[in-house]
Design an enzyme around this catalytic site. Structure first.
Site, mmCIF file in Angstrom:
data_model
loop_
_atom_site.group_PDB
_atom_site.id
_atom_site.type_symbol
_atom_site.label_atom_id
_atom_site.label_comp_id
_atom_site.label_asym_id
_atom_site.label_seq_id
_atom_site.Cartn_x
_atom_site.Cartn_y
_atom_site.Cartn_z
ATOM 1 N NE ARG A 38 -2.957 1.922 4.463
ATOM 2 C CZ ARG A 38 -2.870 3.038 3.748
ATOM 3 N NH1 ARG A 38 -3.797 3.318 2.845
ATOM 4 N NH2 ARG A 38 -1.877 3.881 3.927
ATOM 5 C CE1 TYR A 59 -0.763 -4.836 6.554
ATOM 6 C CE2 TYR A 59 -0.769 -4.332 4.203
ATOM 7 C CZ TYR A 59 -0.633 -3.926 5.515
ATOM 8 O OH TYR A 59 -0.357 -2.604 5.790
ATOM 9 C CB THR A 118 -0.924 0.013 1.235
ATOM 10 O OG1 THR A 118 -1.584 -1.238 1.336
ATOM 11 C CG2 THR A 118 -1.954 1.118 1.126
ATOM 12 C CB THR A 119 4.123 2.038 1.600
ATOM 13 O OG1 THR A 119 3.619 1.721 2.902
ATOM 14 C CG2 THR A 119 5.073 3.210 1.717
ATOM 15 C CB ILE A 151 6.384 -5.514 6.378
ATOM 16 C CG1 ILE A 151 6.833 -6.959 6.120
ATOM 17 C CG2 ILE A 151 6.299 -4.741 5.052
ATOM 18 C CD1 ILE A 151 5.869 -7.767 5.260
ATOM 19 C CE LYS A 191 2.763 -4.394 6.911
ATOM 20 N NZ LYS A 191 2.860 -3.532 5.694
ATOM 21 C CE1 TYR A 208 -16.982 1.377 0.246
ATOM 22 C CE2 TYR A 208 -17.875 -0.335 -1.168
ATOM 23 C CZ TYR A 208 -17.989 0.901 -0.570
ATOM 24 O OH TYR A 208 -19.111 1.665 -0.776
#
Length: 293
Positions: A143, A138, A49-50, A209, A167, A112
Protein backbone atom coordinates in the site's frame (compact mmCIF):
# COMPACT_ATOMS: atom_id res chain seq x y z
CA UNK A 1 2.11 -6.21 31.75
CA UNK A 2 4.11 -5.59 28.58
CA UNK A 3 2.51 -4.85 25.22
CA UNK A 4 3.72 -8.25 24.02
CA UNK A 5 1.51 -9.86 26.67
CA UNK A 6 -1.42 -7.44 26.35
CA UNK A 7 -1.70 -7.73 22.56
CA UNK A 8 -0.79 -11.40 22.18
CA UNK A 9 -3.24 -13.24 19.93
CA UNK A 10 -5.82 -11.83 17.54
CA UNK A 11 -6.49 -8.17 16.97
CA UNK A 12 -9.17 -7.23 14.47
CA UNK A 13 -8.88 -4.25 12.10
CA UNK A 14 -12.50 -3.10 12.25
CA UNK A 15 -14.35 -1.96 9.13
CA UNK A 16 -16.29 1.31 9.19
CA UNK A 17 -19.92 0.46 8.33
CA UNK A 18 -21.78 3.05 6.24
CA UNK A 19 -25.46 3.69 5.54
CA UNK A 20 -26.85 3.99 2.02
CA UNK A 21 -26.43 7.77 2.33
CA UNK A 22 -22.74 7.42 3.20
CA UNK A 23 -22.98 8.22 6.91
CA UNK A 24 -21.28 6.18 9.62
CA UNK A 25 -23.65 3.37 10.62
CA UNK A 26 -23.12 3.36 14.36
CA UNK A 27 -25.70 0.65 15.20
CA UNK A 28 -23.91 -1.66 12.74
CA UNK A 29 -20.53 -0.77 14.26
CA UNK A 30 -21.91 -1.61 17.70
CA UNK A 31 -23.12 -4.98 16.43
CA UNK A 32 -19.77 -5.70 14.81
CA UNK A 33 -17.78 -4.83 17.94
CA UNK A 34 -19.97 -7.09 20.07
CA UNK A 35 -19.76 -9.86 17.47
CA UNK A 36 -15.97 -9.99 17.31
CA UNK A 37 -15.50 -9.71 21.07
CA UNK A 38 -18.10 -12.41 21.73
CA UNK A 39 -16.28 -14.66 19.26
CA UNK A 40 -12.89 -14.40 20.87
CA UNK A 41 -10.70 -11.58 19.56
CA UNK A 42 -8.14 -10.36 22.08
CA UNK A 43 -8.30 -6.70 21.02
CA UNK A 44 -9.77 -4.33 18.43
CA UNK A 45 -8.06 -1.87 16.12
CA UNK A 46 -10.06 1.16 15.05
CA UNK A 47 -9.16 3.51 12.17
CA UNK A 48 -6.92 1.09 10.34
CA UNK A 49 -6.85 1.00 6.55
CA UNK A 50 -9.66 -1.57 6.65
CA UNK A 51 -11.74 1.19 8.24
CA UNK A 52 -11.43 3.29 5.06
CA UNK A 53 -9.64 6.01 7.01
CA UNK A 54 -8.51 7.97 3.92
CA UNK A 55 -12.17 8.84 3.34
CA UNK A 56 -13.03 9.78 6.95
CA UNK A 57 -13.07 13.37 8.20
CA UNK A 58 -11.21 14.35 11.36
CA UNK A 59 -14.54 14.77 13.14
CA UNK A 60 -15.68 11.31 12.09
CA UNK A 61 -12.42 9.79 13.29
CA UNK A 62 -12.85 11.38 16.73
CA UNK A 63 -16.45 10.18 16.93
CA UNK A 64 -15.53 6.61 15.87
CA UNK A 65 -12.74 6.40 18.43
CA UNK A 66 -14.99 7.58 21.26
CA UNK A 67 -17.83 5.31 20.14
CA UNK A 68 -15.46 2.34 20.03
CA UNK A 69 -14.24 3.01 23.58
CA UNK A 70 -17.85 3.26 24.75
CA UNK A 71 -18.97 0.02 23.09
CA UNK A 72 -15.88 -2.00 23.99
CA UNK A 73 -16.31 -0.81 27.57
CA UNK A 74 -12.86 -2.03 28.62
CA UNK A 75 -13.68 -5.65 27.72
CA UNK A 76 -10.61 -5.82 25.46
CA UNK A 77 -7.79 -3.38 24.63
CA UNK A 78 -8.32 -0.80 21.88
CA UNK A 79 -5.57 0.18 19.44
CA UNK A 80 -6.06 3.36 17.39
CA UNK A 81 -4.70 3.85 13.89
CA UNK A 82 -2.92 7.18 13.36
CA UNK A 83 -1.01 7.03 10.09
CA UNK A 84 -0.17 9.15 7.07
CA UNK A 85 2.54 10.70 4.97
CA UNK A 86 2.74 14.17 6.54
CA UNK A 87 4.80 13.87 9.71
CA UNK A 88 3.95 17.37 10.96
CA UNK A 89 0.19 16.81 10.56
CA UNK A 90 0.40 13.44 12.29
CA UNK A 91 1.97 15.10 15.32
CA UNK A 92 -1.07 17.40 15.41
CA UNK A 93 -3.38 14.37 15.13
CA UNK A 94 -1.65 12.77 18.10
CA UNK A 95 -2.48 15.90 20.10
CA UNK A 96 -6.10 16.15 18.91
CA UNK A 97 -7.37 12.59 18.77
CA UNK A 98 -8.76 11.05 22.01
CA UNK A 99 -6.04 8.53 22.84
CA UNK A 100 -6.32 8.45 26.64
CA UNK A 101 -8.09 5.06 26.61
CA UNK A 102 -5.99 3.54 23.83
CA UNK A 103 -3.55 0.76 24.63
CA UNK A 104 -1.34 1.74 21.69
CA UNK A 105 -1.20 3.67 18.43
CA UNK A 106 -0.76 1.82 15.13
CA UNK A 107 0.95 3.96 12.50
CA UNK A 108 1.54 2.91 8.88
CA UNK A 109 4.81 4.03 7.33
CA UNK A 110 4.48 7.02 4.98
CA UNK A 111 2.80 6.20 1.68
CA UNK A 112 3.40 7.68 -1.79
CA UNK A 113 6.31 9.89 -0.68
CA UNK A 114 8.60 6.83 -0.83
CA UNK A 115 11.10 8.10 1.77
CA UNK A 116 14.52 6.56 2.28
CA UNK A 117 15.12 4.21 5.19
CA UNK A 118 16.57 7.17 7.10
CA UNK A 119 13.43 9.18 6.32
CA UNK A 120 11.25 6.38 7.67
CA UNK A 121 13.39 6.22 10.81
CA UNK A 122 13.19 9.99 11.40
CA UNK A 123 9.43 9.98 10.76
CA UNK A 124 8.81 7.38 13.44
CA UNK A 125 11.31 8.96 15.81
CA UNK A 126 9.26 12.19 15.73
CA UNK A 127 5.94 10.36 16.10
CA UNK A 128 7.18 8.30 19.04
CA UNK A 129 8.30 11.42 20.85
CA UNK A 130 4.91 13.06 20.31
CA UNK A 131 2.66 10.07 21.02
CA UNK A 132 1.01 9.76 24.44
CA UNK A 133 0.70 6.01 23.89
CA UNK A 134 3.17 3.31 22.72
CA UNK A 135 3.62 3.24 18.95
CA UNK A 136 3.27 0.09 16.84
CA UNK A 137 5.00 0.40 13.48
CA UNK A 138 3.08 -0.81 10.43
CA UNK A 139 5.01 -2.00 7.40
CA UNK A 140 2.71 -2.59 4.41
CA UNK A 141 4.71 -1.88 1.24
CA UNK A 142 1.92 -3.13 -1.01
CA UNK A 143 0.00 0.00 0.00
CA UNK A 144 2.76 2.47 0.83
CA UNK A 145 5.14 1.84 -2.05
CA UNK A 146 8.18 1.52 0.21
CA UNK A 147 9.32 -1.44 2.29
CA UNK A 148 10.60 -0.75 5.78
CA UNK A 149 13.63 -3.01 5.91
CA UNK A 150 14.32 -5.28 8.87
CA UNK A 151 17.38 -3.20 9.77
CA UNK A 152 15.23 -0.06 10.06
CA UNK A 153 12.62 -1.85 12.17
CA UNK A 154 15.30 -3.18 14.51
CA UNK A 155 17.02 0.18 14.76
CA UNK A 156 13.72 1.78 15.81
CA UNK A 157 13.02 -1.07 18.23
CA UNK A 158 16.41 -0.78 19.94
CA UNK A 159 17.04 2.96 19.79
CA UNK A 160 13.74 4.86 20.02
CA UNK A 161 11.78 4.98 23.28
CA UNK A 162 8.02 4.46 22.90
CA UNK A 163 8.36 2.28 19.80
CA UNK A 164 6.73 -0.88 21.14
CA UNK A 165 6.11 -3.22 18.23
CA UNK A 166 5.38 -3.77 14.57
CA UNK A 167 2.59 -5.05 12.38
CA UNK A 168 4.61 -6.65 9.60
CA UNK A 169 2.75 -7.06 6.31
CA UNK A 170 5.51 -7.20 3.70
CA UNK A 171 4.56 -10.75 2.66
CA UNK A 172 8.22 -11.64 3.22
CA UNK A 173 8.97 -14.54 5.53
CA UNK A 174 12.74 -14.02 5.51
CA UNK A 175 12.35 -10.37 6.55
CA UNK A 176 10.06 -11.49 9.39
CA UNK A 177 12.64 -14.00 10.58
CA UNK A 178 15.36 -11.34 10.69
CA UNK A 179 13.13 -9.08 12.82
CA UNK A 180 12.22 -11.95 15.15
CA UNK A 181 15.83 -13.06 15.48
CA UNK A 182 17.12 -9.71 16.74
CA UNK A 183 14.16 -7.91 18.33
CA UNK A 184 14.33 -6.72 21.95
CA UNK A 185 12.49 -8.95 24.41
CA UNK A 186 9.75 -6.36 24.97
CA UNK A 187 9.08 -5.73 21.25
CA UNK A 188 5.71 -6.95 19.93
CA UNK A 189 5.76 -8.50 16.44
CA UNK A 190 2.40 -9.30 14.84
CA UNK A 191 1.42 -10.23 11.31
CA UNK A 192 -0.64 -8.19 8.90
CA UNK A 193 -1.00 -11.10 6.47
CA UNK A 194 -3.90 -13.37 7.41
CA UNK A 195 -2.78 -16.08 5.01
CA UNK A 196 0.78 -16.23 6.38
CA UNK A 197 0.25 -15.80 10.10
CA UNK A 198 0.25 -19.51 11.02
CA UNK A 199 3.82 -20.14 9.77
CA UNK A 200 4.88 -16.70 11.03
CA UNK A 201 3.79 -17.68 14.55
CA UNK A 202 5.86 -20.84 14.14
CA UNK A 203 8.82 -18.49 13.56
CA UNK A 204 8.05 -16.54 16.74
CA UNK A 205 5.40 -13.92 16.01
CA UNK A 206 3.03 -12.90 18.81
CA UNK A 207 -0.19 -12.90 16.78
CA UNK A 208 -1.96 -10.88 14.13
CA UNK A 209 -3.97 -7.76 13.34
CA UNK A 210 -6.50 -9.37 11.05
CA UNK A 211 -9.09 -8.53 8.41
CA UNK A 212 -10.58 -12.03 8.42
CA UNK A 213 -11.35 -11.77 12.15
CA UNK A 214 -14.17 -9.33 11.28
CA UNK A 215 -16.18 -12.02 9.53
CA UNK A 216 -14.68 -15.33 10.69
CA UNK A 217 -13.76 -14.42 14.27
CA UNK A 218 -14.36 -17.74 16.03
CA UNK A 219 -12.58 -19.98 13.56
CA UNK A 220 -9.76 -17.49 13.02
CA UNK A 221 -9.09 -16.84 16.71
CA UNK A 222 -9.16 -20.60 17.37
CA UNK A 223 -6.53 -21.03 14.65
CA UNK A 224 -4.32 -18.32 16.17
CA UNK A 225 -4.63 -19.78 19.67
CA UNK A 226 -3.75 -23.24 18.38
CA UNK A 227 -0.72 -21.80 16.58
CA UNK A 228 0.47 -19.96 19.70
CA UNK A 229 0.09 -23.25 21.63
CA UNK A 230 2.20 -24.98 18.93
CA UNK A 231 -0.73 -27.24 18.08
CA UNK A 232 -0.06 -26.96 14.37
CA UNK A 233 -2.13 -30.00 13.42
CA UNK A 234 -5.26 -28.23 14.68
CA UNK A 235 -4.07 -24.86 13.38
CA UNK A 236 -3.45 -26.24 9.89
CA UNK A 237 -6.86 -27.89 9.74
CA UNK A 238 -8.55 -24.60 10.62
CA UNK A 239 -6.30 -22.56 8.36
CA UNK A 240 -6.88 -24.88 5.40
CA UNK A 241 -10.62 -24.36 5.78
CA UNK A 242 -10.15 -20.56 5.46
CA UNK A 243 -7.73 -20.45 2.50
CA UNK A 244 -10.55 -19.79 0.04
CA UNK A 245 -11.90 -17.04 2.28
CA UNK A 246 -8.49 -15.33 2.44
CA UNK A 247 -8.44 -15.23 -1.36
CA UNK A 248 -11.95 -13.79 -1.57
CA UNK A 249 -11.23 -11.16 1.07
CA UNK A 250 -8.39 -9.66 -0.96
CA UNK A 251 -9.17 -10.68 -4.57
CA UNK A 252 -10.32 -7.18 -5.57
CA UNK A 253 -9.55 -4.90 -2.66
CA UNK A 254 -9.83 -4.50 1.08
CA UNK A 255 -12.36 -3.77 2.58
CA UNK A 256 -14.69 -4.62 -0.32
CA UNK A 257 -14.12 -8.32 0.36
CA UNK A 258 -14.72 -8.25 4.09
CA UNK A 259 -17.73 -5.95 3.72
CA UNK A 260 -19.25 -8.47 1.31
CA UNK A 261 -18.75 -11.22 3.92
CA UNK A 262 -20.21 -9.09 6.70
CA UNK A 263 -23.17 -8.08 4.54
CA UNK A 264 -23.94 -11.73 3.73
CA UNK A 265 -23.79 -12.45 7.47
CA UNK A 266 -26.33 -9.66 8.09
CA UNK A 267 -24.01 -7.60 10.28
CA UNK A 268 -23.62 -4.52 8.07
CA UNK A 269 -24.91 -3.07 4.81
CA UNK A 270 -22.61 -3.42 1.81
CA UNK A 271 -21.69 0.24 1.34
CA UNK A 272 -18.24 1.76 0.76
CA UNK A 273 -16.98 5.26 0.06
CA UNK A 274 -15.45 6.11 -3.29
CA UNK A 275 -12.95 5.36 -4.67
CA UNK A 276 -13.78 1.97 -3.11
CA UNK A 277 -16.75 0.08 -4.58
CA UNK A 278 -18.51 -3.12 -3.53
CA UNK A 279 -17.20 -6.52 -4.54
CA UNK A 280 -18.16 -7.67 -8.04
CA UNK A 281 -21.28 -9.83 -8.30
CA UNK A 282 -19.23 -12.84 -9.44
CA UNK A 283 -17.05 -12.76 -6.33
CA UNK A 284 -19.97 -11.94 -4.07
CA UNK A 285 -21.67 -15.14 -5.23
CA UNK A 286 -18.50 -17.03 -4.29
CA UNK A 287 -18.54 -15.39 -0.86
CA UNK A 288 -22.11 -16.53 -0.34
CA UNK A 289 -21.25 -20.04 -1.52
CA UNK A 290 -18.31 -20.20 0.90
CA UNK A 291 -20.47 -19.13 3.83
CA UNK A 292 -23.13 -21.70 2.90
CA UNK A 293 -20.68 -24.63 3.22
Amino acid sequence: MSLRQTLRGTGVALVSPFTSSGKIDYPALESLINYVIKNGVEYVVTLGTTGETPTLSKEEKIDIINFTYEQVDARVPVVVGVGGNNTHELVKDLEILPLDKATAVLSASPYYNKPSQEGIFKHYEVLAAASPRPVILYNVPGRTGRNMEASTTLRLAHEVPNIAGIKEAANNMVQCMHILKDRPDHFLVVSGDDDLVMPQIACGMDGVISVAANCLPRKFTDMIRASLAFDFHKAKTLNDSMLEAYHLLFAENNPAGVKAFLSELGLISNHLRLPMVPLSEELREKVNAYLMK
